[in-house]
Design a protein around this motif. Sequence first.
Motif, PDB file in Angstrom:
ATOM      1  N   MET A   1      31.186  39.502  75.763  1.00 26.07           N
ATOM      2  CA  MET A   1      30.552  39.876  77.020  1.00 26.07           C
ATOM      3  C   MET A   1      30.867  38.844  78.095  1.00 26.07           C
ATOM      4  SD  MET A   1      28.876  42.728  76.611  1.00 26.07           S
ATOM      5  CE  MET A   1      27.470  42.896  77.705  1.00 26.07           C
ATOM      6  N   LEU A   2      30.999  39.327  79.310  1.00 31.30           N
ATOM      7  CA  LEU A   2      31.244  38.454  80.441  1.00 31.30           C
ATOM      8  C   LEU A   2      29.994  38.402  81.312  1.00 31.30           C
ATOM      9  CD1 LEU A   2      34.741  39.858  81.344  1.00 31.30           C
ATOM     10  CD2 LEU A   2      34.312  37.582  80.449  1.00 31.30           C
ATOM     11  N   THR A   3      29.779  37.256  81.914  1.00 30.61           N
ATOM     12  CA  THR A   3      28.645  37.103  82.811  1.00 30.61           C
ATOM     13  C   THR A   3      29.144  36.982  84.240  1.00 30.61           C
ATOM     14  OG1 THR A   3      27.438  35.935  81.098  1.00 30.61           O
ATOM     15  CG2 THR A   3      26.592  35.761  83.324  1.00 30.61           C
ATOM     16  N   GLY A   4      28.665  37.876  85.085  1.00 30.02           N
ATOM     17  CA  GLY A   4      29.012  37.802  86.490  1.00 30.02           C
ATOM     18  C   GLY A   4      27.891  37.121  87.254  1.00 30.02           C
ATOM     19  N   ARG A   5      28.259  36.287  88.194  1.00 33.71           N
ATOM     20  CA  ARG A   5      27.267  35.580  88.988  1.00 33.71           C
ATOM     21  C   ARG A   5      27.613  35.689  90.461  1.00 33.71           C
ATOM     22  NH1 ARG A   5      26.303  29.632  86.994  1.00 33.71           N
ATOM     23  NH2 ARG A   5      24.823  29.809  88.687  1.00 33.71           N
ATOM     24  N   CYS A   6      26.593  35.547  91.279  1.00 32.65           N
ATOM     25  CA  CYS A   6      26.779  35.528  92.718  1.00 32.65           C
ATOM     26  C   CYS A   6      26.437  34.130  93.218  1.00 32.65           C
ATOM     27  CB  CYS A   6      25.872  36.573  93.376  1.00 32.65           C
ATOM     28  SG  CYS A   6      25.996  36.574  95.176  1.00 32.65           S
ATOM     29  N   ASP A   7      27.299  33.552  94.034  1.00 34.00           N
ATOM     30  CA  ASP A   7      27.031  32.199  94.528  1.00 34.00           C
ATOM     31  C   ASP A   7      26.154  32.204  95.771  1.00 34.00           C
ATOM     32  OD1 ASP A   7      28.797  33.174  96.336  1.00 34.00           O
ATOM     33  OD2 ASP A   7      30.386  31.704  95.937  1.00 34.00           O
ATOM     34  N   ARG A   8      25.716  33.376  96.199  1.00 38.09           N
ATOM     35  CA  ARG A   8      24.862  33.457  97.378  1.00 38.09           C
ATOM     36  C   ARG A   8      23.405  33.729  97.024  1.00 38.09           C
ATOM     37  NH1 ARG A   8      27.136  36.367 102.688  1.00 38.09           N
ATOM     38  NH2 ARG A   8      28.607  34.778 103.301  1.00 38.09           N
ATOM     39  N   CYS A   9      23.157  34.182  95.812  1.00 36.71           N
ATOM     40  CA  CYS A   9      21.798  34.469  95.399  1.00 36.71           C
ATOM     41  C   CYS A   9      21.727  34.344  93.887  1.00 36.71           C
ATOM     42  CB  CYS A   9      21.365  35.861  95.875  1.00 36.71           C
ATOM     43  SG  CYS A   9      22.253  37.211  95.067  1.00 36.71           S
ATOM     44  N   ASP A  10      20.616  34.745  93.320  1.00 36.85           N
ATOM     45  CA  ASP A  10      20.417  34.570  91.883  1.00 36.85           C
ATOM     46  C   ASP A  10      20.883  35.769  91.075  1.00 36.85           C
ATOM     47  OD1 ASP A  10      19.338  32.069  92.179  1.00 36.85           O
ATOM     48  OD2 ASP A  10      17.308  32.830  92.452  1.00 36.85           O
ATOM     49  N   TRP A  11      21.687  36.611  91.687  1.00 35.48           N
ATOM     50  CA  TRP A  11      22.161  37.801  90.990  1.00 35.48           C
ATOM     51  C   TRP A  11      23.067  37.450  89.815  1.00 35.48           C
ATOM     52  CZ3 TRP A  11      27.152  39.804  90.373  1.00 35.48           C
ATOM     53  CH2 TRP A  11      27.217  41.121  89.903  1.00 35.48           C
ATOM     54  N   ARG A  12      22.793  38.085  88.691  1.00 34.97           N
ATOM     55  CA  ARG A  12      23.654  37.927  87.522  1.00 34.97           C
ATOM     56  C   ARG A  12      23.760  39.254  86.809  1.00 34.97           C
ATOM     57  NH1 ARG A  12      22.275  32.191  84.591  1.00 34.97           N
ATOM     58  NH2 ARG A  12      22.243  30.917  86.477  1.00 34.97           N
ATOM     59  N   MET A  13      24.827  39.428  86.098  1.00 37.95           N
ATOM     60  CA  MET A  13      24.961  40.657  85.330  1.00 37.95           C
ATOM     61  C   MET A  13      25.844  40.415  84.120  1.00 37.95           C
ATOM     62  SD  MET A  13      28.256  42.107  85.596  1.00 37.95           S
ATOM     63  CE  MET A  13      27.886  43.853  85.556  1.00 37.95           C
ATOM     64  N   LEU A  14      25.691  41.297  83.133  1.00 40.43           N
ATOM     65  CA  LEU A  14      26.534  41.243  81.955  1.00 40.43           C
ATOM     66  C   LEU A  14      27.473  42.441  81.978  1.00 40.43           C
ATOM     67  CD1 LEU A  14      24.008  40.268  79.156  1.00 40.43           C
ATOM     68  CD2 LEU A  14      25.874  38.869  80.042  1.00 40.43           C
ATOM     69  N   ALA A  15      28.705  42.205  81.637  1.00 40.88           N
ATOM     70  CA  ALA A  15      29.685  43.286  81.614  1.00 40.88           C
ATOM     71  C   ALA A  15      30.526  43.176  80.349  1.00 40.88           C
ATOM     72  CB  ALA A  15      30.568  43.215  82.848  1.00 40.88           C
ATOM     73  N   GLY A  16      30.994  44.309  79.906  1.00 41.91           N
ATOM     74  CA  GLY A  16      31.788  44.338  78.693  1.00 41.91           C
ATOM     75  C   GLY A  16      33.254  44.059  78.936  1.00 41.91           C
TER      76      GLY A  16
END
Length: 40
Positions: A1-16
């Motif tokens: 799994m990959l973790t996506g992050r946003c450097d402008r806010c606390d947004w994160r997500m998991l992607a396959g």
Amino acid sequence: MLTGRCDRCDWRMLAGSYPEMVRAYQDHLREHHPDRWVTT
Ligand SMILES: [Zn+2]
């Protein structure tokens, strides 16, 4: 799994997969940081 992050806010997500992560990140930028959203 990959973790996506946003450097402008606390947004994160998991992607396959990397393309899935990129797409989710693009969607996030378009919704929350439209000034940074770029189409290629
Ligand atoms: Zn964000």
